[in-house]
Design an enzyme around this catalytic site. Structure first.
Site, mmCIF file in Angstrom:
data_model
loop_
_atom_site.group_PDB
_atom_site.id
_atom_site.type_symbol
_atom_site.label_atom_id
_atom_site.label_comp_id
_atom_site.label_asym_id
_atom_site.label_seq_id
_atom_site.Cartn_x
_atom_site.Cartn_y
_atom_site.Cartn_z
ATOM 1 N N HIS A 168 1.428 -1.242 -0.257
ATOM 2 C CA HIS A 168 -0.115 -0.019 -0.051
ATOM 3 C C HIS A 168 0.640 0.914 -0.068
ATOM 4 C CE1 HIS A 168 -4.077 -2.046 0.503
ATOM 5 N NE2 HIS A 168 -3.035 -2.405 1.840
ATOM 6 N N ASP A 204 -2.726 -10.588 -2.507
ATOM 7 C CA ASP A 204 -3.330 -9.509 -1.352
ATOM 8 C C ASP A 204 -4.721 -9.421 -1.814
ATOM 9 O OD1 ASP A 204 -2.207 -8.976 1.414
ATOM 10 O OD2 ASP A 204 -3.862 -7.516 0.583
ATOM 11 N N HIS A 206 -6.143 -7.430 -0.411
ATOM 12 C CA HIS A 206 -6.181 -5.507 -0.724
ATOM 13 C C HIS A 206 -5.574 -5.350 -2.281
ATOM 14 C CE1 HIS A 206 -6.855 -6.474 3.630
ATOM 15 N NE2 HIS A 206 -7.995 -5.170 3.174
ATOM 16 N N ASP A 293 -4.060 -12.642 3.326
ATOM 17 C CA ASP A 293 -5.942 -12.409 3.859
ATOM 18 C C ASP A 293 -7.040 -12.987 2.950
ATOM 19 O OD1 ASP A 293 -4.941 -10.670 2.119
ATOM 20 O OD2 ASP A 293 -4.824 -8.390 3.346
HETATM 21 C C1 SP5 Z 1 -1.409 -5.134 3.988
HETATM 22 C C2 SP5 Z 1 -2.421 -4.856 4.153
HETATM 23 O O1 SP5 Z 1 -3.582 -5.910 4.363
HETATM 24 N N1 SP5 Z 1 -2.871 -3.827 5.038
HETATM 25 C C3 SP5 Z 1 -4.786 -4.129 4.623
HETATM 26 C C4 SP5 Z 1 -4.762 -2.884 5.774
HETATM 27 C C5 SP5 Z 1 -6.551 -2.370 5.919
HETATM 28 N N2 SP5 Z 1 -6.736 -1.294 6.288
HETATM 29 C C6 SP5 Z 1 -7.629 -1.416 7.040
HETATM 30 C C7 SP5 Z 1 -8.423 -2.519 7.792
HETATM 31 C C8 SP5 Z 1 -10.086 -2.121 8.473
HETATM 32 C C9 SP5 Z 1 -10.058 -3.404 9.550
HETATM 33 N N3 SP5 Z 1 -10.933 -3.783 10.680
HETATM 34 C C10 SP5 Z 1 -11.404 -3.822 10.854
HETATM 35 C C11 SP5 Z 1 -11.817 -4.323 12.796
HETATM 36 C C12 SP5 Z 1 -12.475 -5.655 13.035
HETATM 37 N N4 SP5 Z 1 -12.851 -5.532 13.749
HETATM 38 ZN ZN ZN Z 2 -4.241 -7.300 2.690
#
Ligand code: SP5
Ligand code: ZN
Length: 350
Positions: A168, A204, A206, A293
């Site tokens: 990212h 990934d 994302h 992921d």
């Molecule tokens: C490298 C990578 O996989 N980065 C991913 C970044 C995602 N960031 C935002 C995620 C927000 C999710 N939070 C969920 C909390 C639920 N308890």
């Molecule tokens: Zn990711």
């Protein structure tokens, strides 16, 4: 296979990230990498190594990141503590940004206030920066550089087993748990080592927004990414199908977005499309930002791959027959991330 692991990684251990108005425990934790190391002890599919101390790391970083951004990262912790001595006990997170909007905020008047500078260089408030973040990110990039050099030196495959992740991070910004774009460091190192065409295939969950942006105007690096549809999934503001590259890079970026909830069958069919596109580009080497992921048990993602599926993923990548560098990206089902990662590495060598 050479596996360069980052022995400084645990110096980066963010405590909390902002999510929907609250600070929640970080998902990107040191135990992730420890689980991969533990699984590699059980199934030694590669040789664990550390990058040499004398690699030309600063030059490699400057090939993919702006000098002012690297300076910002190098000094960020000291600047954060200088803002308020009590900050020594807290991770740095941004809270104000120069939103891009016509006649609104300027980005040509660099602020001196550190909270503003953090907002200038970070695109989310989910990426805590702490005392050891820069050291960890640098050593991770050294692993990516070492892995690329190993492949240039004739190794068929090498992995950079790093955290924090990288895909990212853009030319001049951090975010998504990433500071330095390790996959971009690897790809650029391969180019600088004399390769004419390098493909990056981001697996990934994302979208690999940073990598896409870094190579967006180039025809020597083909970037492809399979990811959750940005209309509903992080990082939201990039990763759509109509982003195909710009200028000389037109046609050299491929985004394959799938709906949240997609299972292995549709993901696998999409992987075949991506592999065809990679083959059509006829690269001399492949870089794979490997996120785990996509796993069904991932707490923040929405695909449904199962552990045995990762063996097939590795096998499919191996069948390309290309010199390959992998970087470790996301994957937050901590107990399974080791098994899933090593399954890919085992499949690669079948
Ligand atoms: C490298 C990578 O996989 N980065 C991913 C970044 C995602 N960031 C935002 C995620 C927000 C999710 N939070 C969920 C909390 C639920 N308890
Ligand atoms: Zn990711």
């Amino acid at each position: 296979m050479n596996i360069y692991w980052n022995d400084q990684h645990a110096r980066h251990a963010g405590r909390q990230e902002m999510f929907r108005g609250r600070l929640v425990d970080c998902h990107e934790v040191p135990q992730r990498l420890q689980h991969v190391l533990d699984e590699l002890t059980r199934r030694p599919v590669g040789t664990l190594l550390q990058p040499a101390a004398d690699l030309p790391l600063d030059a490699a970083l400057r090939r993919v990141h702006n000098a002012d951004y690297l300076d910002f990262l190098a000094n960020a912790w000291n600047d954060w503590v200088a803002l308020d001595p009590l900050n020594a006990e807290r991770d740095a997170l941004p809270s104000v940004w120069p939103l891009a909007s016509r006649h609104a905020f300027r980005t040509d008047t660099p602020p001196r206030n550190f909270a503003a500078r953090l907002g200038q260089y970070a695109f989310d408030s989910g990426t805590p920066l702490m005392a050891g973040s820069w050291a960890a990110a640098r050593e991770g990039a050294a692993c990516a550089l070492a892995a690329a050099q190993a492949v240039l030196g004739g190794e068929r495959m090498a992995m950079a087993l790093t955290r924090p992740p990288g895909h990212h991070a853009g030319p001049n910004y951090m975010g998504g748990y990433c500071f330095i774009n390790n996959a971009a460091v690897a790809a650029q190192t391969l180019c600088d080592g004399g390769l004419q065409r390098v493909a990056v295939l981001d697996l990934d969950y994302h979208h690999g927004n940073g990598t896409q942006t870094i190579f967006y105007e180039r025809s020597d690096v083909f970037t492809a990414s399979i990811h959750g549809d940005p209309r509903t999934e992080y990082p939201f503001f990039l990763g759509h199908a109509d982003e195909r590259g710009h200028g000389a890079g037109e046609g050299f970026n491929l985004n394959l977005a799938l709906p949240r909830g997609s299972g292995f069958e549709v993901w696998w069919a999409t992987l075949q499309s991506a592999l065809h596109a990679v083959s059509d580009f006829a690269p001399q080497a492949l870089v794979v930002p490997l996120g785990l992921d996509t796993f069904e048990g991932d707490p923040i993602s929405g695909f449904k791959l199962q552990s045995p599926d990762y063996l097939r993923v590795g096998q499919a990548l191996g069948q390309l027959g290309l010199p390959t560098v992998l970087t470790f990206e996301g994957g937050y089902a901590v107990a399974e991330v080791g098994i899933n990662t090593v399954n890919v590495l085992e499949g690669l060598q079948m």
